[in-house]
Motif scaffolding. Sequence first.
Motif, mmCIF file in Angstrom:
data_model
loop_
_atom_site.group_PDB
_atom_site.id
_atom_site.type_symbol
_atom_site.label_atom_id
_atom_site.label_comp_id
_atom_site.label_asym_id
_atom_site.label_seq_id
_atom_site.Cartn_x
_atom_site.Cartn_y
_atom_site.Cartn_z
ATOM 1 N N TYR A 87 0.831 -1.192 0.000
ATOM 2 C CA TYR A 87 0.000 0.000 0.000
ATOM 3 C C TYR A 87 0.871 1.248 0.000
ATOM 4 O O TYR A 87 2.074 1.175 0.230
ATOM 5 C CB TYR A 87 -0.940 0.021 1.213
ATOM 6 N N GLU A 88 0.242 2.372 -0.225
ATOM 7 C CA GLU A 88 0.928 3.655 -0.242
ATOM 8 C C GLU A 88 0.604 4.398 1.049
ATOM 9 O O GLU A 88 -0.525 4.347 1.547
ATOM 10 C CB GLU A 88 0.433 4.464 -1.444
ATOM 11 N N ARG A 89 1.624 5.058 1.602
ATOM 12 C CA ARG A 89 1.387 5.903 2.776
ATOM 13 C C ARG A 89 2.421 7.020 2.801
ATOM 14 O O ARG A 89 3.432 6.973 2.108
ATOM 15 C CB ARG A 89 1.352 5.102 4.065
ATOM 16 N N MET A 90 2.153 8.007 3.649
ATOM 17 C CA MET A 90 3.003 9.191 3.731
ATOM 18 C C MET A 90 4.315 8.880 4.455
ATOM 19 O O MET A 90 4.333 8.122 5.417
ATOM 20 C CB MET A 90 2.252 10.306 4.469
ATOM 21 N N THR A 91 5.392 9.496 3.972
ATOM 22 C CA THR A 91 6.705 9.448 4.618
ATOM 23 C C THR A 91 7.162 10.907 4.767
ATOM 24 O O THR A 91 6.510 11.810 4.233
ATOM 25 C CB THR A 91 7.745 8.680 3.764
ATOM 26 N N PRO A 92 8.281 11.133 5.435
ATOM 27 C CA PRO A 92 8.781 12.513 5.532
ATOM 28 C C PRO A 92 9.084 13.159 4.177
ATOM 29 O O PRO A 92 9.148 14.378 4.070
ATOM 30 C CB PRO A 92 10.065 12.363 6.363
ATOM 31 N N THR A 93 9.237 12.348 3.143
ATOM 32 C CA THR A 93 9.550 12.897 1.818
ATOM 33 C C THR A 93 8.392 12.794 0.836
ATOM 34 O O THR A 93 8.563 13.057 -0.345
ATOM 35 C CB THR A 93 10.791 12.188 1.231
ATOM 36 N N GLY A 94 7.219 12.395 1.307
ATOM 37 C CA GLY A 94 6.058 12.277 0.425
ATOM 38 C C GLY A 94 5.472 10.878 0.438
ATOM 39 O O GLY A 94 5.886 10.027 1.234
ATOM 40 N N MET A 95 4.527 10.627 -0.445
ATOM 41 C CA MET A 95 3.875 9.316 -0.516
ATOM 42 C C MET A 95 4.844 8.279 -1.080
ATOM 43 O O MET A 95 5.572 8.558 -2.031
ATOM 44 C CB MET A 95 2.621 9.388 -1.397
ATOM 45 N N GLU A 96 4.844 7.109 -0.451
ATOM 46 C CA GLU A 96 5.712 5.998 -0.886
ATOM 47 C C GLU A 96 4.937 4.688 -0.760
ATOM 48 O O GLU A 96 4.014 4.571 0.049
ATOM 49 C CB GLU A 96 6.960 5.904 0.006
ATOM 50 N N MET A 97 5.369 3.699 -1.524
ATOM 51 C CA MET A 97 4.770 2.363 -1.476
ATOM 52 C C MET A 97 5.505 1.509 -0.444
ATOM 53 O O MET A 97 6.750 1.535 -0.377
ATOM 54 C CB MET A 97 4.844 1.679 -2.839
ATOM 55 N N PHE A 98 4.734 0.756 0.325
ATOM 56 C CA PHE A 98 5.257 -0.117 1.373
ATOM 57 C C PHE A 98 4.696 -1.520 1.223
ATOM 58 O O PHE A 98 3.567 -1.692 0.764
ATOM 59 C CB PHE A 98 4.816 0.389 2.762
ATOM 60 N N HIS A 99 5.494 -2.495 1.664
ATOM 61 C CA HIS A 99 4.999 -3.848 1.892
ATOM 62 C C HIS A 99 4.764 -3.977 3.382
ATOM 63 O O HIS A 99 5.575 -3.502 4.187
ATOM 64 C CB HIS A 99 6.039 -4.910 1.498
ATOM 65 N N CYS A 100 3.671 -4.618 3.757
ATOM 66 C CA CYS A 100 3.474 -5.024 5.148
ATOM 67 C C CYS A 100 3.901 -6.484 5.223
ATOM 68 O O CYS A 100 3.551 -7.293 4.358
ATOM 69 C CB CYS A 100 2.012 -4.881 5.560
ATOM 70 N N MET A 101 4.690 -6.809 6.242
ATOM 71 C CA MET A 101 5.176 -8.180 6.429
ATOM 72 C C MET A 101 4.827 -8.627 7.842
ATOM 73 O O MET A 101 4.931 -7.855 8.792
ATOM 74 C CB MET A 101 6.686 -8.248 6.194
ATOM 75 N N VAL A 102 4.394 -9.880 7.959
ATOM 76 C CA VAL A 102 3.993 -10.456 9.237
ATOM 77 C C VAL A 102 4.947 -11.583 9.593
ATOM 78 O O VAL A 102 5.302 -12.402 8.735
ATOM 79 C CB VAL A 102 2.534 -10.976 9.173
ATOM 80 N N TRP A 103 5.328 -11.629 10.866
ATOM 81 C CA TRP A 103 6.236 -12.677 11.320
ATOM 82 C C TRP A 103 5.485 -13.988 11.433
ATOM 83 O O TRP A 103 4.466 -14.085 12.089
ATOM 84 C CB TRP A 103 6.848 -12.289 12.676
ATOM 85 N N LYS A 104 6.001 -15.007 10.744
ATOM 86 C CA LYS A 104 5.354 -16.327 10.690
ATOM 87 C C LYS A 104 6.277 -17.449 11.124
ATOM 88 O O LYS A 104 5.860 -18.589 11.152
ATOM 89 C CB LYS A 104 4.877 -16.630 9.255
ATOM 90 N N SER A 105 7.505 -17.137 11.437
ATOM 91 C CA SER A 105 8.478 -18.193 11.699
ATOM 92 C C SER A 105 8.125 -18.998 12.947
ATOM 93 O O SER A 105 7.969 -18.432 14.024
ATOM 94 C CB SER A 105 9.869 -17.601 11.861
ATOM 95 N N PRO A 106 8.039 -20.313 12.821
ATOM 96 C CA PRO A 106 7.809 -21.156 13.999
ATOM 97 C C PRO A 106 9.115 -21.478 14.731
ATOM 98 O O PRO A 106 9.104 -22.130 15.763
ATOM 99 C CB PRO A 106 7.205 -22.430 13.399
ATOM 100 N N ALA A 107 10.221 -21.013 14.158
ATOM 101 C CA ALA A 107 11.534 -21.338 14.749
ATOM 102 C C ALA A 107 11.642 -20.753 16.164
ATOM 103 O O ALA A 107 11.082 -19.717 16.466
ATOM 104 C CB ALA A 107 12.658 -20.776 13.875
#
Length: 165
Positions: free
Chosen positions: A142-162
């Motif tokens: 998704y896109e969201r605001m950063t200090p330098t303007g709108m940028e695209m981000f990935h959201c990542m979820v921790w799934k490791s069973p280790a």
Amino acid sequence: MHTASNFRIIPLTEEHCREICTWNYPVPYDIYNWRPWEQMVAEQEEFADATLREEQYRAVIDSDGLLAGFAQLFPLVGVTRLGLGMRPDFCGQGYGVDFVRAIVAEAKRKAPSNEIDLEVLIWNIRAYRVYEKAGFVQTDTYERMTPTGMEMFHCMVWKSPAVLL
């Protein structure tokens, strides 16, 4: 070589914050540079706010007691969102996976039932790969605001069973 067991999570002090504000990342990572400490204090921005610093921020130190980076454990409903930063001279040295796993272990210790996620700029392939190796999977973009303007981000979820060290 640092391993997760070599990294410790401790309270983030004002001295740590002053140091973090002097870190300078090369382009394009310079988006992660903090403003000067005096400006952050004047605005009570992020970790310059003593209450926010105590509630959400932690220092990550190595086995020699050197500040290796910081973590923000931002509480959402049922989720702990991680924000993190590694000192520039540690970046690209092979410490990332263990650094991230130490932070995940702290997030799990603090809120064991919470899901853990983070956001990464889509162009930051270096960080994305570290997060994957540490046990995160991409769930959204998704896109969201950063200090330098709108940028695209990935959201990542921790799934490791280790088992975390």
